[in-house]
Design a protein around this motif. Structure first.
Motif, mmCIF file in Angstrom:
data_model
loop_
_atom_site.group_PDB
_atom_site.id
_atom_site.type_symbol
_atom_site.label_atom_id
_atom_site.label_comp_id
_atom_site.label_asym_id
_atom_site.label_seq_id
_atom_site.Cartn_x
_atom_site.Cartn_y
_atom_site.Cartn_z
ATOM 1 N N ARG A 1 0.755 -1.237 0.123
ATOM 2 C CA ARG A 1 0.007 -0.033 -0.121
ATOM 3 C C ARG A 1 0.856 1.155 0.042
ATOM 4 N N ASP B 1 2.018 2.046 -3.628
ATOM 5 C CA ASP B 1 0.916 2.269 -4.467
ATOM 6 C C ASP B 1 0.950 0.977 -5.575
ATOM 7 N N ARG C 1 -7.887 -1.103 -3.929
ATOM 8 C CA ARG C 1 -9.262 -0.479 -4.423
ATOM 9 C C ARG C 1 -10.207 0.739 -3.800
ATOM 10 N N THR C 2 -10.515 1.532 -4.514
ATOM 11 C CA THR C 2 -10.965 2.896 -3.828
ATOM 12 C C THR C 2 -12.375 2.303 -3.029
ATOM 13 N N GLU D 1 -15.418 3.437 -3.913
ATOM 14 C CA GLU D 1 -16.115 3.584 -5.008
ATOM 15 C C GLU D 1 -15.976 2.318 -5.612
ATOM 16 N N GLU D 2 -14.742 1.823 -5.839
ATOM 17 C CA GLU D 2 -14.847 0.496 -6.837
ATOM 18 C C GLU D 2 -15.290 -0.801 -6.037
#
Length: 474
Positions: A417, A420, A441-442, A444-445
């Protein structure tokens, strides 16, 4: 909690399955083989309600429909070679094994396609294509036992992604069973087909959580006319990155593999496992380069000349160049030595991560230091398909009676993490990586993934608990 209308009915489900799948097609109780109780993820064995072994796609659909009608969870099982727990049993669930759903249905030379049942081992498919003068580029160490349905369900990568892409790149058509038992057949053989949504992409890489793949149309490649390889020693990681750029420019489409091994891996491969080193002395980095060409008379000298250019550019400290296919295999033996780590090193944590290529050396240094600071007698080895940004890690505590796997995983994934990266490059999420999916993953994803899962499988019966939970993580 489920209301009365949707309460699981395992007894009714087992009765219906027994009627629909007589004899050895259904296994229950003590008749369930040990192999169906766990995969290769080191998770403890789990006893399912039953194992169903359909022999055709209609049988898979029938089994799923029975489970759905009785609100009993069900889990697809392939070759059980997965490392993330995607095919691991769920207590009280029905395992739907694809081991009998095998066979090459068609090879179409004009279209360069191969139509195959999902339970067929990858090596069988490779040999079938080879016999017809074609090539299946997907290749894994577990080729003899992994099944193509599982390969597609996890979007497998393997050794030649740098040239041919991931498993999804070779799929033209797909057949699958939805969580309600609907059989969807779309065995397209055309490269260009833009008629609406490309639905097959939903199921490739979904780890059996959206549907169960039953058949596939695979795009074959021309068989290479020649294969050349070099096992190289490099002094710095900067040289490794420069060598990769030079290989892409100088070898072009011939470049089929670019594998990098750090010294800790090299020691375990050549000393612990005992694979013979093609190089004299020790080096800070070892690079295996493979090039697939059209004709040895032209592409062999071209590869030799390119290697010589790398020496002149100062990128190589040493190199062994293949003179035969036996040499190519000998070079690959150094990279494939990782398949022996389980028996030679004992229980360990295996990681499959993705990182920006330029940051890999910094990641390796940070990860090694963090593990050494927290894990007694830490051993960590690093290697992978660096040409496509995929790094593998094997980590353990030497001499420990029980491996601190949770602590090791927390350290490795936190470092991923920080750099990235992705917690999964090619093995999937399954059960083992589920807590760490938000690292890559965000929100939203993840919310969109849950919406898709809920739309296709509102009761969460298909491979429940894998990848993520239907409810938001608390």
């Amino acid at each position: 909690m489920l209301d009365h209308a949707t309460r699981p009915d395992p007894e009714g489900c087992l009765t219906a399955l027994t009627e629909a799948f007589p004899g050895a097609a259904l296994l229950a109780g003590d008749a369930i083989p040990a192999r169906n109780l766990q995969d290769t993820s080191y998770l403890p064995a789990v006893g399912p309600l039953a194992v169903v072994r359909p022999a055709d796609p209609a049988g898979v659909a029938r089994a799923v429909a029975i489970c759905a009608r009785h609100h009993v969870p069900f889990v697809p099982q392939g070759g059980l070679t997965g490392l993330a727990g995607g095919g691991h049993p769920v207590a009280g669930a029905v395992m739907i094994s694809l081991e009998r759903l095998t066979g090459i249905e068609e090879i179409d030379p004009a279209a360069s396609t191969l139509t195959v049942c999902a339970g067929t081992p990858l090596e069988v498919i490779q040999k079938a294509a080879d016999a017809e003068g074609f090539f299946i580029p997907l290749d894994l160490g577990a080729r003899g036992s992994c099944q193509i349905g599982g390969n597609l369900g996890t979007n497998a990568g393997g050794n030649r992604v740098i040239r041919y892409g991931m498993a999804r790149e070779m799929v033209l058509g797909l057949e699958y069973v939805l969580p309600d038992g609907t059989l969807v057949t779309s065995l397209n053989k055309m490269i260009k087909n833009n008629a609406g949504y490309d639905l097959k992409q939903l199921f490739i890489g979904s780890e059996g959580t959206l549907g169960i793949i039953t058949r596939a149309v695979l795009r074959m490649q021309p068989k290479p006319g020649c294969v050349n390889a070099a096992l190289c020693g490099c002094d710095t990681y900067e040289d490794v990155v420069a060598l990769l750029g030079s290989a892409r420019r100088g070898l072009g489409p011939m470049l089929s593999a670019f594998e990098v091994m750090w010294p800790d891996y090299w020691h375990e491969a050549t000393v612990t496992v005992g694979v013979r080193s093609p190089l004299e002395g020790l080096h800070p980095y070892y690079v295996l380069i493979e090039a697939q060409g059209l004709a040895e008379e032209t592409d062999g000298p071209r590869f030799q000349s390119w290697i010589e250019d790398q020496f002149e550019a100062g990128l190589l400290a040493d190199a062994a160049i293949s003179q035969s296919l036996g040499d190519v295999q000998a070079f690959w033996n150094t990279r494939d030595a990782c398949s022996e780590f389980g028996s030679r090193l004992g229980p360990h944590c295996a990681f499959d991560i993705g990182l920006p290529v330029a940051r890999m050396e910094a990641f390796v240094s940070a990860c090694r230091d963090r593990l050494a600071a927290s894990i007694p007698q830490s051993l960590a080895v690093f290697y992978g398909h660096i040409g496509d940004g995929n790094l593998h890690i094997v980590a353990l505590s030497r001499g420990a009676e029980t491996q601190p796997m949770a602590e090791i995983a927390a350290i490795v994934y936190a470092t991923v993490r920080d750099f990235d990266g992705t917690v999964s490059a090619e093995h999937g999420i399954g059960l083992l990586k589920k807590p760490y999916l938000p690292y890559s993953r965000t929100p939203e994803e993840l919310a969109l993934m849950r919406r898709i899962k809920a739309a296709l499988d509102p009761e969460g019966l298909l491979n429940p608990g894998k990848v993520f939970d239907l409810e938001d993580d608390k």
